[in-house]
Design a protein around this motif. Sequence first.
Motif, PDB file in Angstrom:
ATOM      1  N   ARG A  85      58.232  13.262  90.179  1.00 56.85           N
ATOM      2  CA  ARG A  85      59.064  12.515  91.134  1.00 56.85           C
ATOM      3  C   ARG A  85      58.696  11.039  91.087  1.00 56.85           C
ATOM      4  O   ARG A  85      59.578  10.156  91.078  1.00 56.85           O
ATOM      5  N   LYS A  86      57.403  10.757  91.050  1.00 59.71           N
ATOM      6  CA  LYS A  86      56.958   9.365  91.013  1.00 59.71           C
ATOM      7  C   LYS A  86      57.299   8.713  89.680  1.00 59.71           C
ATOM      8  O   LYS A  86      57.613   7.513  89.629  1.00 59.71           O
ATOM      9  N   GLU A  87      57.218   9.498  88.588  1.00 56.48           N
ATOM     10  CA  GLU A  87      57.609   8.969  87.280  1.00 56.48           C
ATOM     11  C   GLU A  87      59.077   8.540  87.305  1.00 56.48           C
ATOM     12  O   GLU A  87      59.468   7.553  86.672  1.00 56.48           O
ATOM     13  N   ALA A  88      59.896   9.295  88.044  1.00 56.00           N
ATOM     14  CA  ALA A  88      61.317   8.972  88.148  1.00 56.00           C
ATOM     15  C   ALA A  88      61.579   7.842  89.135  1.00 56.00           C
ATOM     16  O   ALA A  88      62.727   7.416  89.305  1.00 56.00           O
ATOM     17  N   GLY A  89      60.526   7.388  89.803  1.00 57.26           N
ATOM     18  CA  GLY A  89      60.663   6.272  90.728  1.00 57.26           C
ATOM     19  C   GLY A  89      61.387   6.628  92.012  1.00 57.26           C
ATOM     20  O   GLY A  89      62.054   5.767  92.605  1.00 57.26           O
ATOM     21  N   LEU A  90      61.247   7.855  92.469  1.00 55.01           N
ATOM     22  CA  LEU A  90      61.971   8.319  93.651  1.00 55.01           C
ATOM     23  C   LEU A  90      61.040   8.548  94.835  1.00 55.01           C
ATOM     24  O   LEU A  90      59.930   9.057  94.676  1.00 55.01           O
ATOM     25  N   THR A  91      61.493   8.166  96.011  1.00 57.42           N
ATOM     26  CA  THR A  91      60.805   8.546  97.236  1.00 57.42           C
ATOM     27  C   THR A  91      61.175   9.997  97.552  1.00 57.42           C
ATOM     28  O   THR A  91      62.084  10.572  96.949  1.00 57.42           O
ATOM     29  N   GLN A  92      60.498  10.577  98.517  1.00 58.89           N
ATOM     30  CA  GLN A  92      60.851  11.940  98.913  1.00 58.89           C
ATOM     31  C   GLN A  92      62.282  12.005  99.454  1.00 58.89           C
ATOM     32  O   GLN A  92      63.001  12.972  99.197  1.00 58.89           O
ATOM     33  N   GLU A  93      62.676  10.969 100.180  1.00 55.74           N
ATOM     34  CA  GLU A  93      64.045  10.941 100.723  1.00 55.74           C
ATOM     35  C   GLU A  93      65.072  10.920  99.600  1.00 55.74           C
ATOM     36  O   GLU A  93      66.080  11.641  99.637  1.00 55.74           O
ATOM     37  N   GLU A  94      64.817  10.104  98.568  1.00 52.40           N
ATOM     38  CA  GLU A  94      65.747  10.012  97.448  1.00 52.40           C
ATOM     39  C   GLU A  94      65.727  11.293  96.608  1.00 52.40           C
ATOM     40  O   GLU A  94      66.771  11.778  96.175  1.00 52.40           O
ATOM     41  N   GLN A 149      67.468  13.273  84.987  1.00 61.52           N
ATOM     42  CA  GLN A 149      68.749  12.571  84.907  1.00 61.52           C
ATOM     43  C   GLN A 149      68.663  11.113  85.345  1.00 61.52           C
ATOM     44  O   GLN A 149      69.576  10.340  85.087  1.00 61.52           O
ATOM     45  N   THR A 150      67.562  10.727  85.991  1.00 58.00           N
ATOM     46  CA  THR A 150      67.416   9.315  86.364  1.00 58.00           C
ATOM     47  C   THR A 150      67.196   8.439  85.138  1.00 58.00           C
ATOM     48  O   THR A 150      67.408   7.230  85.192  1.00 58.00           O
ATOM     49  N   GLY A 151      66.724   9.068  84.036  1.00 55.54           N
ATOM     50  CA  GLY A 151      66.449   8.306  82.825  1.00 55.54           C
ATOM     51  C   GLY A 151      65.129   7.565  82.868  1.00 55.54           C
ATOM     52  O   GLY A 151      64.781   6.845  81.923  1.00 55.54           O
ATOM     53  N   ARG A 152      64.369   7.731  83.942  1.00 58.47           N
ATOM     54  CA  ARG A 152      63.105   6.993  84.094  1.00 58.47           C
ATOM     55  C   ARG A 152      61.883   7.860  83.795  1.00 58.47           C
ATOM     56  O   ARG A 152      60.749   7.397  83.980  1.00 58.47           O
ATOM     57  N   ALA A 153      62.114   9.078  83.347  1.00 59.40           N
ATOM     58  CA  ALA A 153      60.992   9.969  83.021  1.00 59.40           C
ATOM     59  C   ALA A 153      61.252  10.580  81.642  1.00 59.40           C
ATOM     60  O   ALA A 153      61.530  11.776  81.520  1.00 59.40           O
ATOM     61  N   PRO A 154      61.169   9.767  80.596  1.00 60.28           N
ATOM     62  CA  PRO A 154      61.533  10.240  79.249  1.00 60.28           C
ATOM     63  C   PRO A 154      60.654  11.379  78.740  1.00 60.28           C
ATOM     64  O   PRO A 154      61.085  12.158  77.887  1.00 60.28           O
ATOM     65  N   GLU A 155      59.437  11.496  79.246  1.00 59.78           N
ATOM     66  CA  GLU A 155      58.550  12.571  78.784  1.00 59.78           C
ATOM     67  C   GLU A 155      58.873  13.906  79.449  1.00 59.78           C
ATOM     68  O   GLU A 155      58.324  14.940  79.062  1.00 59.78           O
ATOM     69  N   LEU A 156      59.738  13.883  80.442  1.00 58.76           N
ATOM     70  CA  LEU A 156      60.139  15.126  81.117  1.00 58.76           C
ATOM     71  C   LEU A 156      61.258  15.764  80.302  1.00 58.76           C
ATOM     72  O   LEU A 156      62.441  15.659  80.608  1.00 58.76           O
ATOM     73  N   THR A 157      60.854  16.443  79.257  1.00 64.53           N
ATOM     74  CA  THR A 157      61.813  17.039  78.324  1.00 64.53           C
ATOM     75  C   THR A 157      62.286  18.395  78.836  1.00 64.53           C
ATOM     76  O   THR A 157      61.666  18.992  79.724  1.00 64.53           O
ATOM     77  N   PRO A 158      63.369  18.923  78.277  1.00 64.29           N
ATOM     78  CA  PRO A 158      63.808  20.272  78.667  1.00 64.29           C
ATOM     79  C   PRO A 158      62.721  21.318  78.455  1.00 64.29           C
ATOM     80  O   PRO A 158      62.623  22.282  79.221  1.00 64.29           O
ATOM     81  N   GLU A 159      61.891  21.128  77.429  1.00 62.11           N
ATOM     82  CA  GLU A 159      60.808  22.077  77.168  1.00 62.11           C
ATOM     83  C   GLU A 159      59.766  22.040  78.282  1.00 62.11           C
ATOM     84  O   GLU A 159      59.267  23.089  78.718  1.00 62.11           O
ATOM     85  N   VAL A 160      59.442  20.850  78.740  1.00 64.72           N
ATOM     86  CA  VAL A 160      58.489  20.714  79.848  1.00 64.72           C
ATOM     87  C   VAL A 160      59.057  21.371  81.105  1.00 64.72           C
ATOM     88  O   VAL A 160      58.356  22.093  81.820  1.00 64.72           O
ATOM     89  N   ILE A 161      60.331  21.123  81.346  1.00 65.77           N
ATOM     90  CA  ILE A 161      60.973  21.712  82.517  1.00 65.77           C
ATOM     91  C   ILE A 161      60.957  23.232  82.434  1.00 65.77           C
ATOM     92  O   ILE A 161      60.626  23.923  83.407  1.00 65.77           O
TER      93      ILE A 161
END
Length: 337
Positions: free
Chosen positions: A62-71, A109-121
């Motif tokens: 979540r932090k890698e994607a730059g999102l707060t808990q609300e977002e 989908q934010t595009g800000r966590a490029p290392e979060l690949t489908p395999e990791v998910i």
Amino acid sequence: MERSGCGCGSAGTVPTAGAAGARSRCSRAGRAGEIPFHRGVVGSVPRSRAKKKLLAELVRWRKEAGLTQEEAAAVKFYDKSPATLSNLEAGKTRIRSGDVHNLLNGYRQTGRAPELTPEVIDDLVQLAHEIAKAPRGWFEPLLGPGTAPVFRELLAYEAEAAVMQSWQPTLVPGLLQTEAYARALMKASPLLHEPEEIERQVKIRIERQSVLDRKRGAPQLRVVLWEAALRPVIGGPAVMRDQLERLREASERYNVTVQLLPFSAGAHPVLNGGEFQVFTFADPTDQVVYSENHTEAVHREMRDEVEQFTRLIEDVRSLAESVSATRDRIAEFAAVL
């Protein structure tokens, strides 16, 4: 709530979430040395540890994607309240693999966590599924819904550890207490007033001791006691005499080691600190330090901190009396009561 020493056993009770004194801090390990995430991880890693690591990953991405808990709570497909996400990340609610899938895909989908690949998910979703299927802790039926996560974690550590090393400067550890001794401690607690609640707390404490009786996979318990832990006459002479005898008998078990650090040892490496415990799991590199004071419990997982506490308990053990000499001293204490 559990006070100082509650883990392996000083005067304390099960803490409730949000109560004063039940706060928890956790110093977590960095990426190096952490439990790797892969399919089947729960088969080799204790359930509580795997769950803790998964929740840390959810927060991390979540932090890698730059999102707060609300977002993050509003990402596509998840779309739940910020409070629901907050409870999920804090381990207060059940982990559902579908929620993990939706959150991580939203972060990707934010595009800000490029290392979060489908395999990791996929691997993290599979881990969530395996955690959900794994057996729950023996203690869950005894705990109320308001029990603080910090205490649940402690019980899980005890249930899942291969080795428990404990420095106890003021009281006999909880895993070696008699029922009468534990009851006397509970009655002295300013937080307990109702007899029914006292008895519930005593029952939990005694039930915790069953981990040492397991026929397969019983943990090793290695305790170093300061002499001050055996001097107070808790519950009266008869209760304390029985407690000392129980402690002496326990030290003869194959999986329990008890050593006494006498007053005559003088200054020692942990003179100014409180009690703490080092839990080592099936993977010897997987360790956590649990310590408490009057206001909070602290979990330490960073490798350098764990190594520091491991050295401390090794140093104090080197100053302590031998196991056989400790048994003799315990018998001497009991004889004068």
